[in-house]
Design a protein around this motif. Structure first.
Motif, PDB file in Angstrom:
ATOM      1  N   CYS A  44       0.989  -1.232  -0.055  1.00  0.00           N
ATOM      2  CA  CYS A  44       0.123   0.085   0.060  1.00  0.00           C
ATOM      3  C   CYS A  44       0.877   1.422  -0.042  1.00  0.00           C
ATOM      4  O   CYS A  44       0.596   2.323  -0.613  1.00  0.00           O
ATOM      5  CB  CYS A  44      -0.911   0.037   1.268  1.00  0.00           C
ATOM      6  N   LYS A  45       1.901   1.253   0.512  1.00  0.00           N
ATOM      7  CA  LYS A  45       2.860   2.261   0.878  1.00  0.00           C
ATOM      8  C   LYS A  45       3.556   2.675  -0.477  1.00  0.00           C
ATOM      9  O   LYS A  45       3.524   3.600  -0.952  1.00  0.00           O
ATOM     10  CB  LYS A  45       4.074   2.325   2.147  1.00  0.00           C
ATOM     11  N   GLU A  46       4.044   1.438  -0.924  1.00  0.00           N
ATOM     12  CA  GLU A  46       4.757   1.380  -2.349  1.00  0.00           C
ATOM     13  C   GLU A  46       3.823   1.812  -3.465  1.00  0.00           C
ATOM     14  O   GLU A  46       4.341   2.430  -4.381  1.00  0.00           O
ATOM     15  CB  GLU A  46       5.127   0.064  -2.797  1.00  0.00           C
ATOM     16  N   TYR A  47       2.560   1.577  -3.434  1.00  0.00           N
ATOM     17  CA  TYR A  47       1.401   1.987  -4.519  1.00  0.00           C
ATOM     18  C   TYR A  47       1.459   3.364  -4.253  1.00  0.00           C
ATOM     19  O   TYR A  47       1.392   4.111  -5.358  1.00  0.00           O
ATOM     20  CB  TYR A  47       0.140   1.567  -3.930  1.00  0.00           C
ATOM     21  N   GLY A  48       1.344   4.204  -3.143  1.00  0.00           N
ATOM     22  CA  GLY A  48       1.223   5.422  -2.987  1.00  0.00           C
ATOM     23  C   GLY A  48       2.440   6.516  -3.457  1.00  0.00           C
ATOM     24  O   GLY A  48       2.147   7.418  -3.949  1.00  0.00           O
ATOM     25  N   GLU A  49       3.573   5.677  -3.424  1.00  0.00           N
ATOM     26  CA  GLU A  49       4.779   6.537  -3.654  1.00  0.00           C
ATOM     27  C   GLU A  49       5.210   6.224  -5.289  1.00  0.00           C
ATOM     28  O   GLU A  49       5.998   6.673  -5.700  1.00  0.00           O
ATOM     29  CB  GLU A  49       6.124   5.687  -2.948  1.00  0.00           C
ATOM     30  N   THR A  50       4.390   5.046  -5.839  1.00  0.00           N
ATOM     31  CA  THR A  50       4.747   4.943  -7.302  1.00  0.00           C
ATOM     32  C   THR A  50       4.179   5.804  -8.227  1.00  0.00           C
ATOM     33  O   THR A  50       3.120   6.102  -8.062  1.00  0.00           O
ATOM     34  CB  THR A  50       4.372   3.401  -7.651  1.00  0.00           C
ATOM     35  N   LYS A  51       5.176   6.147  -8.992  1.00  0.00           N
ATOM     36  CA  LYS A  51       4.449   7.257 -10.033  1.00  0.00           C
ATOM     37  C   LYS A  51       3.858   6.468 -11.348  1.00  0.00           C
ATOM     38  O   LYS A  51       4.142   5.250 -11.708  1.00  0.00           O
ATOM     39  CB  LYS A  51       5.627   8.012 -10.786  1.00  0.00           C
ATOM     40  N   GLY A  52       2.855   6.910 -11.759  1.00  0.00           N
ATOM     41  CA  GLY A  52       2.183   6.260 -12.987  1.00  0.00           C
ATOM     42  C   GLY A  52       0.537   6.691 -13.017  1.00  0.00           C
ATOM     43  O   GLY A  52       0.412   7.339 -12.032  1.00  0.00           O
ATOM     44  N   PRO A  53      -0.170   6.150 -14.067  1.00  0.00           N
ATOM     45  CA  PRO A  53      -1.703   6.385 -14.066  1.00  0.00           C
ATOM     46  C   PRO A  53      -2.226   6.029 -12.917  1.00  0.00           C
ATOM     47  O   PRO A  53      -1.811   4.843 -12.538  1.00  0.00           O
ATOM     48  CB  PRO A  53      -1.938   5.743 -15.534  1.00  0.00           C
ATOM     49  N   GLY A  54      -3.273   6.625 -12.585  1.00  0.00           N
ATOM     50  CA  GLY A  54      -3.988   6.045 -11.311  1.00  0.00           C
ATOM     51  C   GLY A  54      -4.311   7.175 -10.459  1.00  0.00           C
ATOM     52  O   GLY A  54      -3.287   8.130 -10.226  1.00  0.00           O
ATOM     53  N   PRO A  55      -4.965   7.017  -9.411  1.00  0.00           N
ATOM     54  CA  PRO A  55      -5.226   8.170  -8.237  1.00  0.00           C
ATOM     55  C   PRO A  55      -3.927   7.895  -7.242  1.00  0.00           C
ATOM     56  O   PRO A  55      -3.401   7.070  -7.113  1.00  0.00           O
ATOM     57  CB  PRO A  55      -6.498   7.701  -7.520  1.00  0.00           C
ATOM     58  N   THR A  56      -3.810   9.064  -6.658  1.00  0.00           N
ATOM     59  CA  THR A  56      -2.842   9.005  -5.739  1.00  0.00           C
ATOM     60  C   THR A  56      -3.412   9.205  -4.260  1.00  0.00           C
ATOM     61  O   THR A  56      -3.814  10.042  -3.782  1.00  0.00           O
ATOM     62  CB  THR A  56      -2.178  10.715  -5.607  1.00  0.00           C
ATOM     63  N   VAL A  57      -3.479   7.810  -3.767  1.00  0.00           N
ATOM     64  CA  VAL A  57      -4.198   7.660  -2.344  1.00  0.00           C
ATOM     65  C   VAL A  57      -3.531   6.918  -1.294  1.00  0.00           C
ATOM     66  O   VAL A  57      -2.306   6.287  -1.869  1.00  0.00           O
ATOM     67  CB  VAL A  57      -5.657   6.981  -2.849  1.00  0.00           C
ATOM     68  N   LYS A  58      -3.906   6.567  -0.126  1.00  0.00           N
ATOM     69  CA  LYS A  58      -3.214   5.932   0.779  1.00  0.00           C
ATOM     70  C   LYS A  58      -4.082   4.605   1.133  1.00  0.00           C
ATOM     71  O   LYS A  58      -5.084   4.790   1.870  1.00  0.00           O
ATOM     72  CB  LYS A  58      -2.770   6.516   1.881  1.00  0.00           C
ATOM     73  N   PRO A  59      -4.075   3.435   0.269  1.00  0.00           N
ATOM     74  CA  PRO A  59      -5.302   2.540   0.416  1.00  0.00           C
ATOM     75  C   PRO A  59      -5.147   2.014   2.118  1.00  0.00           C
ATOM     76  O   PRO A  59      -6.014   1.494   2.628  1.00  0.00           O
ATOM     77  CB  PRO A  59      -4.791   1.262  -0.464  1.00  0.00           C
ATOM     78  N   SER A  60      -3.903   1.938   2.695  1.00  0.00           N
ATOM     79  CA  SER A  60      -3.821   1.393   4.036  1.00  0.00           C
ATOM     80  C   SER A  60      -4.815   2.162   5.044  1.00  0.00           C
ATOM     81  O   SER A  60      -5.276   1.540   6.093  1.00  0.00           O
ATOM     82  CB  SER A  60      -2.433   1.378   4.447  1.00  0.00           C
ATOM     83  N   GLY A  61      -5.203   3.531   4.536  1.00  0.00           N
ATOM     84  CA  GLY A  61      -5.876   4.144   5.455  1.00  0.00           C
ATOM     85  C   GLY A  61      -7.405   4.058   5.138  1.00  0.00           C
ATOM     86  O   GLY A  61      -8.359   4.320   5.721  1.00  0.00           O
ATOM     87  N   HIS A  62      -7.811   3.106   3.931  1.00  0.00           N
ATOM     88  CA  HIS A  62      -9.133   2.944   3.599  1.00  0.00           C
ATOM     89  C   HIS A  62      -9.680   1.923   4.829  1.00  0.00           C
ATOM     90  O   HIS A  62      -9.093   0.954   5.270  1.00  0.00           O
ATOM     91  CB  HIS A  62      -9.033   2.423   2.217  1.00  0.00           C
ATOM     92  N   LEU A  63     -11.147   2.109   4.869  1.00  0.00           N
ATOM     93  CA  LEU A  63     -11.728   1.278   5.980  1.00  0.00           C
ATOM     94  C   LEU A  63     -11.659  -0.253   5.600  1.00  0.00           C
ATOM     95  O   LEU A  63     -11.567  -1.061   6.397  1.00  0.00           O
ATOM     96  CB  LEU A  63     -13.162   1.853   5.773  1.00  0.00           C
ATOM     97  N   PHE A  64     -11.845  -0.434   4.119  1.00  0.00           N
ATOM     98  CA  PHE A  64     -11.706  -2.030   3.918  1.00  0.00           C
ATOM     99  C   PHE A  64     -10.332  -2.341   4.269  1.00  0.00           C
ATOM    100  O   PHE A  64     -10.456  -3.808   4.554  1.00  0.00           O
ATOM    101  CB  PHE A  64     -12.180  -2.074   2.180  1.00  0.00           C
TER     102      PHE A  64
END
Length: 338
Positions: A288-308
């Motif tokens: 999740c942290k790596e996703y947020g730091e990776t550049k590329g198409p798609g939203p800039t979010v922090k999935p680990s903070g998501h309720l799910f």
């Protein structure tokens, strides 16, 4: 249950006038060209209209595609293609490779590209609906239905229309069969997430939920593998999402499998299963942290903070604690058995 889905951007396109002076004659032919221009413009407007619903999208898409068929298939219902198929040049950008457009003078290219955007719209509609805090049963069904429609469109384009292109799809771009296949599998996986959430809410057997979660993890792993041969600069963020979802649902599978084992008084095996769930959840958290730091198409979010995401972490923790209590001890190697 609320959900979070990664989404790539919509494709953009150059305007098309459908004016063919000297080629198209007569009022009926002119009206068809005017209808094509207006129906195309209307469909493009709906892609970014947040008030658009699936019925509006279907009607607009059906109107445009029915008119476009006259540029693809012969009107005498023979197997021959229309003489108008190659009369117009169409330009479309790419969901992964940004604003550099691809262009083909082929109405089939237009059909595939616009159909691709329609499918993307259904995935984005599903994502908006699924991200609500208190999603209703009817809304969950709408999410599931939209993802299934999107998967069906992608599959139809891949099987029925991509092979008809005279100019082969450019490698690594949207019409590359690997990308289309990844979109299909991702839609299937996300639709199954909705099924899992429903099964949990209805308190179905943990064994069933574990099996569904394991299958969903395999979907995400397969989608990730499909993208593995693409250029990392364009696919890295998308692949991080697929990998973290694979780890996430593997953790789900181990967690609910542990509950099944616990119900059978297999406490030791249940603890080991929950420990595996912890490992995969930790892997997903790191991704999740790596996703947020990776550049590329798609939203800039922090999935680990998501309720799910947080809900699964709490479930793994409480289930493991329950297993340890049932096993009659909570200790580390330096503690004596109580």
């Amino acid at each position: 249950m609320t959900h979070w889905f990664h989404r790539n951007p919509l494709k953009a396109t150059a305007p098309v006038s459908f004016n063919y002076y000297g080629v198209v004659t007569g009022p009926s032919a002119s009206k068809i060209c005017n209808d094509l221009r207006s129906s195309r413009a209307r469909l493009l407007e709906l892609f970014t209209d947040l008030s658009c619903n699936p019925e509006m999208m279907k009607n607009a898409a059906d109107t445009y595609f029915s008119l476009l068929q006259g540029f693809i298939n012969s009107l005498d219902e023979s197997t021959q293609e229309s003489k108008l198929r190659y009369i117009q040049n169409f330009k479309w950008t790419d969901t992964l490779q940004g604003q550099v457009p691809s262009a083909q003078q082929d109405a089939v290219f237009e059909l595939i590209s616009m159909g691709f955007n329609v499918a993307l719209w259904y995935t984005k509609y599903a994502s908006r609906l699924a991200g609500k805090e208190n999603i209703t049963e009817d809304e969950a069904k709408e999410v599931y239905r939209s993802l299934k429609i999107a998967a069906g469109i992608f599959k139809h384009l891949k099987e029925s229309h991509l092979p008809k292109l005279i100019t082969p799809a450019e490698k690594g771009r949207d019409l590359d069969s690997r990308l289309v296949e990844a979109y299909i599998i991702q839609c299937q996986a996300e639709a199954q997430e909705v099924t899992i959430a429903r099964a949990i809410e209805l308190k179905h057997a943990p064994g069933l939920i574990a099996a569904l979660a394991y299958e969903t993890a395999n979907f995400y792993q397969k989608a990730d593998h499909t993208l593995s041969s693409l250029e990392p600069a364009y696919s890295a963020k998308w692949r991080k999402y697929l990998h973290l979802k694979m780890c996430f649902y593997t953790a789900y599978a181990y967690c609910y499998h542990g509950q099944t084992l616990l119900a059978s008084d297999k406490c030791g095996e249940a603890i080991r299963s929950l420990q595996e769930a912890e490992k995969f959840y930790a892997n997903a958290e790191a991704l999740c942290k790596e996703y947020g730091e990776t550049k590329g198409p798609g939203p800039t979010v922090k999935p680990s903070g998501h309720l799910f995401f947080r809900k699964l972490g709490n479930l793994v923790k409480t289930t493991l604690e329950k297993c340890q209590r049932e096993n009659g001890f909570i200790r580390n190697p330096n503690q004596k058995k109580k």
